[in-house]
Design a protein around this motif. Structure first.
Motif, PDB file in Angstrom:
ATOM      1  N   ASP A   1     -24.151  -9.412  15.950  1.00 45.33           N
ATOM      2  CA  ASP A   1     -25.361 -10.201  15.726  1.00 45.33           C
ATOM      3  C   ASP A   1     -26.164 -10.369  17.013  1.00 45.33           C
ATOM      4  N   ILE A   2     -25.486 -10.542  18.128  1.00 46.42           N
ATOM      5  CA  ILE A   2     -26.181 -10.649  19.414  1.00 46.42           C
ATOM      6  C   ILE A   2     -26.818  -9.309  19.759  1.00 46.42           C
ATOM      7  N   ALA A   3     -26.081  -8.227  19.577  1.00 47.25           N
ATOM      8  CA  ALA A   3     -26.616  -6.900  19.895  1.00 47.25           C
ATOM      9  C   ALA A   3     -27.841  -6.586  19.051  1.00 47.25           C
ATOM     10  N   ALA A   4     -27.816  -6.954  17.777  1.00 53.07           N
ATOM     11  CA  ALA A   4     -28.964  -6.680  16.901  1.00 53.07           C
ATOM     12  C   ALA A   4     -30.200  -7.426  17.380  1.00 53.07           C
ATOM     13  N   LEU A   5     -30.036  -8.687  17.774  1.00 58.44           N
ATOM     14  CA  LEU A   5     -31.176  -9.468  18.262  1.00 58.44           C
ATOM     15  C   LEU A   5     -31.669  -8.957  19.610  1.00 58.44           C
ATOM     16  N   ILE A   6     -30.750  -8.476  20.437  1.00 55.33           N
ATOM     17  CA  ILE A   6     -31.157  -7.903  21.722  1.00 55.33           C
ATOM     18  C   ILE A   6     -32.007  -6.666  21.482  1.00 55.33           C
ATOM     19  N   TYR A   7     -31.568  -5.812  20.556  1.00 54.81           N
ATOM     20  CA  TYR A   7     -32.332  -4.599  20.262  1.00 54.81           C
ATOM     21  C   TYR A   7     -33.670  -4.908  19.593  1.00 54.81           C
TER      22      TYR A   7
ATOM     23  N   GLY B   1     -35.549  -7.159  20.716  1.00 58.63           N
ATOM     24  CA  GLY B   1     -36.413  -7.537  21.822  1.00 58.63           C
ATOM     25  C   GLY B   1     -36.447  -9.026  22.100  1.00 58.63           C
ATOM     26  N   ARG B   2     -35.499  -9.767  21.572  1.00 62.36           N
ATOM     27  CA  ARG B   2     -35.460 -11.209  21.787  1.00 62.36           C
ATOM     28  C   ARG B   2     -34.958 -11.529  23.184  1.00 62.36           C
ATOM     29  N   SER B   3     -35.328 -12.704  23.669  1.00 61.58           N
ATOM     30  CA  SER B   3     -34.851 -13.151  24.977  1.00 61.58           C
ATOM     31  C   SER B   3     -33.464 -13.767  24.839  1.00 61.58           C
ATOM     32  N   ASN B   4     -32.776 -13.916  25.962  1.00 58.61           N
ATOM     33  CA  ASN B   4     -31.439 -14.502  25.954  1.00 58.61           C
ATOM     34  C   ASN B   4     -31.473 -15.926  25.413  1.00 58.61           C
ATOM     35  N   ALA B   5     -32.483 -16.689  25.820  1.00 58.10           N
ATOM     36  CA  ALA B   5     -32.577 -18.083  25.396  1.00 58.10           C
ATOM     37  C   ALA B   5     -32.795 -18.196  23.889  1.00 58.10           C
ATOM     38  N   SER B   6     -33.674 -17.362  23.340  1.00 57.88           N
ATOM     39  CA  SER B   6     -33.934 -17.454  21.903  1.00 57.88           C
ATOM     40  C   SER B   6     -32.724 -17.011  21.080  1.00 57.88           C
ATOM     41  N   ILE B   7     -31.993 -16.015  21.571  1.00 56.08           N
ATOM     42  CA  ILE B   7     -30.783 -15.572  20.870  1.00 56.08           C
ATOM     43  C   ILE B   7     -29.733 -16.672  20.903  1.00 56.08           C
ATOM     44  N   ALA B   8     -29.542 -17.274  22.076  1.00 55.72           N
ATOM     45  CA  ALA B   8     -28.548 -18.340  22.215  1.00 55.72           C
ATOM     46  C   ALA B   8     -28.902 -19.526  21.323  1.00 55.72           C
ATOM     47  N   CYS B   9     -30.169 -19.880  21.246  1.00 53.72           N
ATOM     48  CA  CYS B   9     -30.604 -20.993  20.415  1.00 53.72           C
ATOM     49  C   CYS B   9     -30.393 -20.676  18.931  1.00 53.72           C
ATOM     50  N   GLN B  10     -30.748 -19.465  18.533  1.00 55.44           N
ATOM     51  CA  GLN B  10     -30.641 -19.091  17.130  1.00 55.44           C
ATOM     52  C   GLN B  10     -29.193 -19.020  16.662  1.00 55.44           C
ATOM     53  N   LEU B  11     -28.313 -18.480  17.508  1.00 57.77           N
ATOM     54  CA  LEU B  11     -26.915 -18.286  17.109  1.00 57.77           C
ATOM     55  C   LEU B  11     -25.999 -19.429  17.524  1.00 57.77           C
ATOM     56  N   GLY B  12     -26.518 -20.341  18.339  1.00 51.43           N
ATOM     57  CA  GLY B  12     -25.696 -21.471  18.773  1.00 51.43           C
ATOM     58  C   GLY B  12     -24.619 -21.095  19.765  1.00 51.43           C
ATOM     59  N   CYS B  13     -24.894 -20.109  20.602  1.00 51.66           N
ATOM     60  CA  CYS B  13     -23.924 -19.721  21.633  1.00 51.66           C
ATOM     61  C   CYS B  13     -24.549 -19.959  23.010  1.00 51.66           C
ATOM     62  N   ASN B  14     -23.797 -19.686  24.026  1.00 49.23           N
ATOM     63  CA  ASN B  14     -24.259 -19.901  25.387  1.00 49.23           C
ATOM     64  C   ASN B  14     -25.118 -18.713  25.840  1.00 49.23           C
ATOM     65  N   ARG B  15     -26.100 -18.993  26.705  1.00 45.49           N
ATOM     66  CA  ARG B  15     -26.935 -17.913  27.249  1.00 45.49           C
ATOM     67  C   ARG B  15     -26.121 -16.933  28.084  1.00 45.49           C
ATOM     68  N   ASP B  16     -25.072 -17.424  28.717  1.00 46.17           N
ATOM     69  CA  ASP B  16     -24.212 -16.536  29.513  1.00 46.17           C
ATOM     70  C   ASP B  16     -23.520 -15.504  28.624  1.00 46.17           C
ATOM     71  N   THR B  17     -23.153 -15.918  27.410  1.00 46.76           N
ATOM     72  CA  THR B  17     -22.532 -14.987  26.460  1.00 46.76           C
ATOM     73  C   THR B  17     -23.513 -13.874  26.117  1.00 46.76           C
ATOM     74  N   VAL B  18     -24.753 -14.268  25.838  1.00 40.95           N
ATOM     75  CA  VAL B  18     -25.785 -13.279  25.507  1.00 40.95           C
ATOM     76  C   VAL B  18     -26.027 -12.362  26.707  1.00 40.95           C
ATOM     77  N   ASN B  19     -26.044 -12.937  27.892  1.00 38.82           N
ATOM     78  CA  ASN B  19     -26.273 -12.136  29.100  1.00 38.82           C
ATOM     79  C   ASN B  19     -25.139 -11.141  29.317  1.00 38.82           C
ATOM     80  N   ARG B  20     -23.895 -11.556  29.065  1.00 34.40           N
ATOM     81  CA  ARG B  20     -22.759 -10.635  29.224  1.00 34.40           C
ATOM     82  C   ARG B  20     -22.838  -9.483  28.217  1.00 34.40           C
ATOM     83  N   VAL B  21     -23.267  -9.796  26.991  1.00 38.55           N
ATOM     84  CA  VAL B  21     -23.423  -8.739  25.988  1.00 38.55           C
ATOM     85  C   VAL B  21     -24.524  -7.776  26.423  1.00 38.55           C
ATOM     86  N   ARG B  22     -25.629  -8.341  26.926  1.00 41.18           N
ATOM     87  CA  ARG B  22     -26.738  -7.496  27.390  1.00 41.18           C
ATOM     88  C   ARG B  22     -26.283  -6.584  28.530  1.00 41.18           C
TER      89      ARG B  22
END
Length: 92
Positions: A6-12, A14-35
């Motif tokens: 789900d994080i990878a799909a949102l990254i592809y 074109g979403r920002s780390n903050a918007s992905i973290a807010c939408q999925l309820g996870c930490n921005r660091d998690t999104v950044n590590r996936v990116r």
């Protein structure tokens, strides 16, 4: 590292780390590590730099009006000057 789909799909998308973290309820660091695991740029500025090509142009950028080539600009100027010279002058 296991990449969350789900994080990878949102990254592809074109979403920002903050918007992905807010939408999925996870930490921005998690999104950044996936990116980083996907080897994709993070910030909008990094994304812009990643999209640039050696000519200095950005991919998928199409201005409304393409710039005139130097040779065409010179030909346009010569045609304009010739038309102005041929125009009869009004008496003052």
């Amino acid at each position: 590292m296991k990449v969350r789909a789900d994080i990878a799909a949102l990254i592809y998308d074109g979403r920002s780390n903050a918007s992905i973290a807010c939408q999925l309820g996870c930490n921005r660091d998690t999104v950044n590590r996936v990116r980083q695991a996907l080897r994709l740029p993070g910030t909008p500025l990094e994304r812009l730099y990643a999209e640039t090509i050696p000519t200095g142009q950005v991919r998928e950028y199409r201005p409304k009006r393409m710039p005139t080539a130097p040779a065409q600009a010179k030909a346009n100027q010569a045609a304009l000057l010739a038309a102005l010279r041929e125009r009869p002058q009004k008496a003052a």
